[in-house]
Scaffold this motif. Structure first.
Motif, PDB file in Angstrom:
ATOM      1  N   PRO A  41       0.821  -1.214   0.000  1.00  0.00           N
ATOM      2  CA  PRO A  41       0.000   0.000   0.000  1.00  0.00           C
ATOM      3  C   PRO A  41       0.850   1.255   0.000  1.00  0.00           C
ATOM      4  N   ARG A  42       0.341   2.281  -0.654  1.00  0.00           N
ATOM      5  CA  ARG A  42       1.058   3.560  -0.696  1.00  0.00           C
ATOM      6  C   ARG A  42       0.778   4.389   0.548  1.00  0.00           C
ATOM      7  N   ALA A  43      -0.367   4.158   1.175  1.00  0.00           N
ATOM      8  CA  ALA A  43      -0.755   5.001   2.304  1.00  0.00           C
ATOM      9  C   ALA A  43      -1.441   4.192   3.389  1.00  0.00           C
ATOM     10  N   MET A  44      -1.296   4.664   4.608  1.00  0.00           N
ATOM     11  CA  MET A  44      -2.072   4.160   5.735  1.00  0.00           C
ATOM     12  C   MET A  44      -3.147   5.188   6.051  1.00  0.00           C
ATOM     13  N   VAL A  45      -4.352   4.714   6.295  1.00  0.00           N
ATOM     14  CA  VAL A  45      -5.442   5.597   6.706  1.00  0.00           C
ATOM     15  C   VAL A  45      -5.900   5.181   8.094  1.00  0.00           C
ATOM     16  N   ILE A  46      -5.908   6.135   9.009  1.00  0.00           N
ATOM     17  CA  ILE A  46      -6.427   5.915  10.358  1.00  0.00           C
ATOM     18  C   ILE A  46      -7.762   6.633  10.432  1.00  0.00           C
ATOM     19  N   SER A  47      -8.829   5.861  10.493  1.00  0.00           N
ATOM     20  CA  SER A  47     -10.166   6.450  10.470  1.00  0.00           C
ATOM     21  C   SER A  47     -10.997   5.926  11.629  1.00  0.00           C
ATOM     22  N   CYS A  48     -12.182   6.483  11.766  1.00  0.00           N
ATOM     23  CA  CYS A  48     -13.097   6.100  12.844  1.00  0.00           C
ATOM     24  C   CYS A  48     -13.811   4.788  12.496  1.00  0.00           C
ATOM     25  N   CYS A  49     -14.245   4.086  13.535  1.00  0.00           N
ATOM     26  CA  CYS A  49     -15.033   2.865  13.335  1.00  0.00           C
ATOM     27  C   CYS A  49     -16.413   3.150  12.756  1.00  0.00           C
ATOM     28  N   ASP A  50     -16.840   4.394  12.796  1.00  0.00           N
ATOM     29  CA  ASP A  50     -18.180   4.781  12.361  1.00  0.00           C
ATOM     30  C   ASP A  50     -18.511   4.152  11.009  1.00  0.00           C
ATOM     31  N   SER A  51     -19.652   3.470  10.957  1.00  0.00           N
ATOM     32  CA  SER A  51     -20.037   2.734   9.747  1.00  0.00           C
ATOM     33  C   SER A  51     -20.324   3.644   8.556  1.00  0.00           C
ATOM     34  N   ARG A  52     -20.490   4.937   8.807  1.00  0.00           N
ATOM     35  CA  ARG A  52     -20.790   5.876   7.721  1.00  0.00           C
ATOM     36  C   ARG A  52     -19.530   6.376   7.019  1.00  0.00           C
ATOM     37  N   VAL A  53     -18.374   6.115   7.608  1.00  0.00           N
ATOM     38  CA  VAL A  53     -17.110   6.571   7.023  1.00  0.00           C
ATOM     39  C   VAL A  53     -16.547   5.435   6.170  1.00  0.00           C
ATOM     40  N   HIS A  54     -16.673   5.557   4.861  1.00  0.00           N
ATOM     41  CA  HIS A  54     -16.277   4.491   3.938  1.00  0.00           C
ATOM     42  C   HIS A  54     -15.051   4.965   3.175  1.00  0.00           C
ATOM     43  N   VAL A  55     -13.892   4.679   3.726  1.00  0.00           N
ATOM     44  CA  VAL A  55     -12.648   5.242   3.217  1.00  0.00           C
ATOM     45  C   VAL A  55     -12.399   4.899   1.756  1.00  0.00           C
TER      46      VAL A  55
END
Length: 216
Positions: A41-55
């Motif tokens: 992978p080129r990038a790491m994404v640290i996001s919320c568990c929130d089901s509405r956030v679809h990275v």
């Protein structure tokens, strides 16, 4: 020890079979290549568990493109080798030292329940989160410095400001990890802070030169 588990719900089985018959069949060679060559992978994404956030949807990412770690309120704890649990820290270490990602993106969002929990806890309106036995509460302790920065704002501005503080606190904490600091200093890694307005489909990024978040 007895393992408690039941068969997958029928609607998920149906969706899997549909995916395997369409997307997987149409891209079988690509999936097999991913399986054989490993991830790069080129990038790491640290996001919320929130089901509405679809990275992957937000960025139109393909399989193998992002190394994604999700937790409550997209938080990164400070470097602490003596701590007891290191899920997020381990993910960051693996991404930087083993996968050699070029970017770490911290992605916050509007209407974050974790951020609201921190606000309620810090303002004395959620005593259950203050209990030592609350996993969520002890995790949200990471965001307390951010709350202190915005606590004096008008009441109707605090939550949104705190959502963005969750991103900034995480960026600050990332730089307490020696391997992150070294990679940034050597221009092998860049850090990015984003905030997503779910309802409006908007994305803002933190701009140090302007001292705040600006629309992309």
């Amino acid at each position: 020890m007895t393992v408690t588990a039941r068969p997958l719900p029928a609607y998920l089985v149906s969706r899997f079979n549909g995916w395997r018959a369409t997307s997987y069949q149409d891209n079988k060679a690509w999936y097999r290549r991913l399986a054989e060559s490993g991830q790069h992978p080129r990038a790491m994404v640290i996001s919320c568990c929130d089901s509405r956030v679809h990275v992957t949807s937000i960025f139109g990412a393909d399989e193998g493109e992002f190394f994604i770690h999700r937790n409550i309120a997209n938080l990164v704890p400070p470097h602490n080798p003596d701590g007891e649990r290191h899920g997020t820290s381990a993910a960051v270490e693996y991404a930087v030292t083993s996968l050699g990602v070029a970017h770490i993106i911290v992605l916050g969002h509007s209407g974050c329940g974790g951020v609201k929990g921190c606000h309620d806890m810090c303002s004395g309106h959620s005593p259950q989160l203050e209990e030592k036995t609350s996993f969520v509460g002890r995790w949200l302790d990471i965001l307390k410095p951010g709350y202190e920065r915005v606590a004096t704002l008008p009441q109707d501005q605090i939550l949104r400001a705190l959502e963005k503080q969750a991103v900034l606190v995480s960026l600050e904490n990332l730089m307490t990890f020696p391997f992150v600091m070294d990679a940034v200093a050597d221009d092998r890694l860049t850090l990015h802070g984003l905030w997503n307005n779910i309802g409006e489909g908007e994305l803002e990024q933190y701009d140090p030169a302007r001292g705040g978040f600006v629309a992309i």
